[in-house]
Design a protein around this motif. Sequence first.
Motif, PDB file in Angstrom:
ATOM      1  N   HIS A 612       5.325   7.601  -5.880  1.00 12.49           N
ATOM      2  CA  HIS A 612       4.495   8.043  -4.758  1.00 12.49           C
ATOM      3  C   HIS A 612       4.275   6.857  -3.815  1.00 12.49           C
ATOM      4  O   HIS A 612       3.757   5.827  -4.245  1.00 12.49           O
ATOM      5  CB  HIS A 612       3.132   8.542  -5.249  1.00 12.49           C
ATOM      6  N   CYS A 763      -1.100   9.478  -0.699  1.00 17.31           N
ATOM      7  CA  CYS A 763       0.342   9.476  -0.911  1.00 17.31           C
ATOM      8  C   CYS A 763       0.992   9.933   0.387  1.00 17.31           C
ATOM      9  O   CYS A 763       0.526  10.872   1.022  1.00 17.31           O
ATOM     10  CB  CYS A 763       0.710  10.431  -2.037  1.00 17.31           C
ATOM     11  N   ILE A 765       4.020  11.186   0.644  1.00 22.13           N
ATOM     12  CA  ILE A 765       4.811  12.408   0.520  1.00 22.13           C
ATOM     13  C   ILE A 765       3.947  13.486   1.171  1.00 22.13           C
ATOM     14  O   ILE A 765       2.850  13.789   0.699  1.00 22.13           O
ATOM     15  CB  ILE A 765       5.148  12.715  -0.946  1.00 22.13           C
ATOM     16  N   HIS A 768       2.436  16.181  -0.661  1.00 25.62           N
ATOM     17  CA  HIS A 768       1.384  15.779  -1.603  1.00 25.62           C
ATOM     18  C   HIS A 768       0.059  15.553  -0.882  1.00 25.62           C
ATOM     19  O   HIS A 768      -0.986  15.998  -1.339  1.00 25.62           O
ATOM     20  CB  HIS A 768       1.783  14.497  -2.331  1.00 25.62           C
ATOM     21  N   MET A 773      -3.576  14.835  -2.434  1.00 28.68           N
ATOM     22  CA  MET A 773      -3.322  13.502  -2.959  1.00 28.68           C
ATOM     23  C   MET A 773      -3.793  12.503  -1.915  1.00 28.68           C
ATOM     24  O   MET A 773      -3.033  11.703  -1.366  1.00 28.68           O
ATOM     25  CB  MET A 773      -1.837  13.317  -3.275  1.00 28.68           C
TER      26      MET A 773
END
Length: 775
Positions: A612, A763, A765, A768, A773
């Motif tokens: 991540h 994170c 991503i 995510h 996240m």
Amino acid sequence: MLTRPTLIKAAGIVLGVFFAGSGDASTLVPQTALPGGCIPQFAVPMPVFGPAGATPRVNATGHRNITVTMNEIEQAVLPTNISIYKPQYFDPFVLTYLNCPTNLNIKKTRVWAYGMSDSYTGQTLAPANWPAVTIQAQRYVPTTVTYRNKLPKFGAPVTINGVNTTGLVQGLVTADQTIDWADPLGQAALNGCIDFPQDMNNVFTTNPNLNPYCNTPYKGSPPAVVHLHGGETSSFIDGGPLSWFTPSGKKGKNFYSRWNAGYGAAVYKYDNFQEPGTLWFHDHVMGQTRTNVYSGFAGFYFLEDPVNEPKKLPDNAFQIEMAIQDRQFDTNGQLFFPDGSSSPLPGATQCGSGLAGDPCLNGGPPNPLNHPFWNPEFIGDVAVVNGAPWPVLHVEPRRYRLHLLDGSNARVYNLSFGTAPVYAIGADDSYLNKPVKISKVFIAPGERNDVIVDFSQFAGKTITVTNDAPIPFPDGLFPVPHKDPVTGVTLPADQPQMAKIMKIVVDKPLSSPDDSCNPAWGQCGRTKPMVRLTDGWGHVYPGVKIDKKRQLILKEFQGPGGPLMVLVNNTLFEGGMSPGIDATVFPDGITEVPRQGSIEEWEIINLTMDAHPIHTHLAQFQILNRQALDMDGTMGSGIPGGYMGAWEAAFGSNPNMAPLFPGCTAGQFCPGYGPPLPYQVPNTDGALGGNPAIKPYLIGANNAPKPEESGWKDTAKANPGEVTRFLIRFTPTSTPNTYNVSLKGINKYPFDPTKGPGYVWHCHILDHEDQDMMR
Ligand SMILES: [Cu+2]
């Protein structure tokens, strides 16, 4: 997401299936995927901004008041001057060649794009484009930007290139109303759509709260907000997830505008006080960052400071930015974003089943009853640079400076430029003290690599930029043949077309002698060394005082079909809802509350199977080192159960904590509860965060960061099974370190995360961060 591609591949091998096909991506617009392997490579030129190309960069010094307008536009993306696309492609799911669709009707691609004009004169500074034309700003010269959201709703009237039509992109790239998102109409909240882990009893089965509204793609006025990534900015203008606004005048709770610029507008003034480097700007709306960036909202922001930059870097036509992304397209050339609503094709079962004839690259959402449209990672099958698929760039035989950005949702790249020498001169925000020769450019979403590539010995040659990184990283779909880690058998590539990114042809005549700095001779470094928190060799720099240490966990929350949610420190973004966070201490749920001027050590403990890229807003950090952790007791710590066992055992072990959720059992992972122990009580490692100490489980040596990631960074990879340590300092990167003292630094607003609406870290991503996240 370790197992999904493997499972799907395995099913494909066993059942062996075979038709070229694909399902509908969008519930609102019928679409048939055009497999990426069917699109010709190296058939379009790479769009270039600045002196090397046709579109000049936006000069923010000459134009100190810029209006950035968010529009839906049509852009020529896929090659249209070719009547025949490729006849066959390799299908990663069934591991065989399949026929490409023949019913192509490739048109211009509808995207969302930032266009720029002078706020006072109205002069157009840059056409709307995906990616946005680069903004070039000078240090100490402020830039005032008026952001105007003019995005059309799906089906609403809009004029594009003088033609009256209707909004399309919102219907192609589906919002999911069951994740914590902007929800401008308040309808998702009203209908109980947003699915929290507190509903433990519901989450593992059909969610009875999910009423039909929740399964409906959002078709209201589109929310958007712009974040300057890498910017040392006041939190009011950080463009955080709750600062969004819609064209209709709806606003997130942290909305800010320097003055009232009307409905659907926000005015931000960037001081540009920080050290020079490669910044970028992109959308950051709560729960829809992945869809808004996918739709086209990203661009570079160069912050320049001739006095303090390395001298004689390649510039003018020899400085080129490249935003690298992956996308999927349909047979009409439109963006294809999997929402899992595929109608099964003949012989196929439901999209994402992993069974015979499964038509979808990404599969359906893993837990459609909870999240009808959210996929944990978007996997594209087309490599796109500056909005062009597998493009071609023509260069002279000399040194070039390339600003590389991974602007993908989830894909990590490990790039090589053939045998051309590559030198890293900058990492994310800032320049390195000395250039570093690198063999590969290893870059994750959100990261930038500032490199010099020397083409001087390659006149007349063609260089293919290649990639060998799997998605998800490190054990997903491979673009190259790879060994099965268990059997040792060599497997074929899953996505062979993703092994190539673009082509560079060294066929332009040398227009002038190359008098740029030469990194091979040790030139191109900083004139003044960077302030060091770490020594770059794995140690704390002498004299650096660490005020606090935090240990923070990355953990996925698995549902019956795969990830339901990905969390930092097992805490929801709006963390006041996690009872593990003591609401009397943290009424707003904010836990990482550093003191202005202080230096903290953050140990990011990755308990998931994937890497991540962790991104901090406001403050830059330096990677200290990385170290392996015995996750399950089989890796050498000698402690049964390993760290994961100790962490799970801690749930429900402290009588001072709030009761676990109904459905949770003491001694077992309780998803979304927050950390298992009191956040503010240091553990035996002396670390805050509410997690058991990691020291007994550490195995092996500390690994120093790679030289090219040893400078100031804002995004860094946290690998699975490891603790990633970084030192983060809450002052500008240019503030000197004074022995044992924390300095506030010289800046125009408090470098204090508790002032104003605050900052997030998350994170990068995008799929995510949209599903929590983020803190
Ligand atoms: Cu992540």
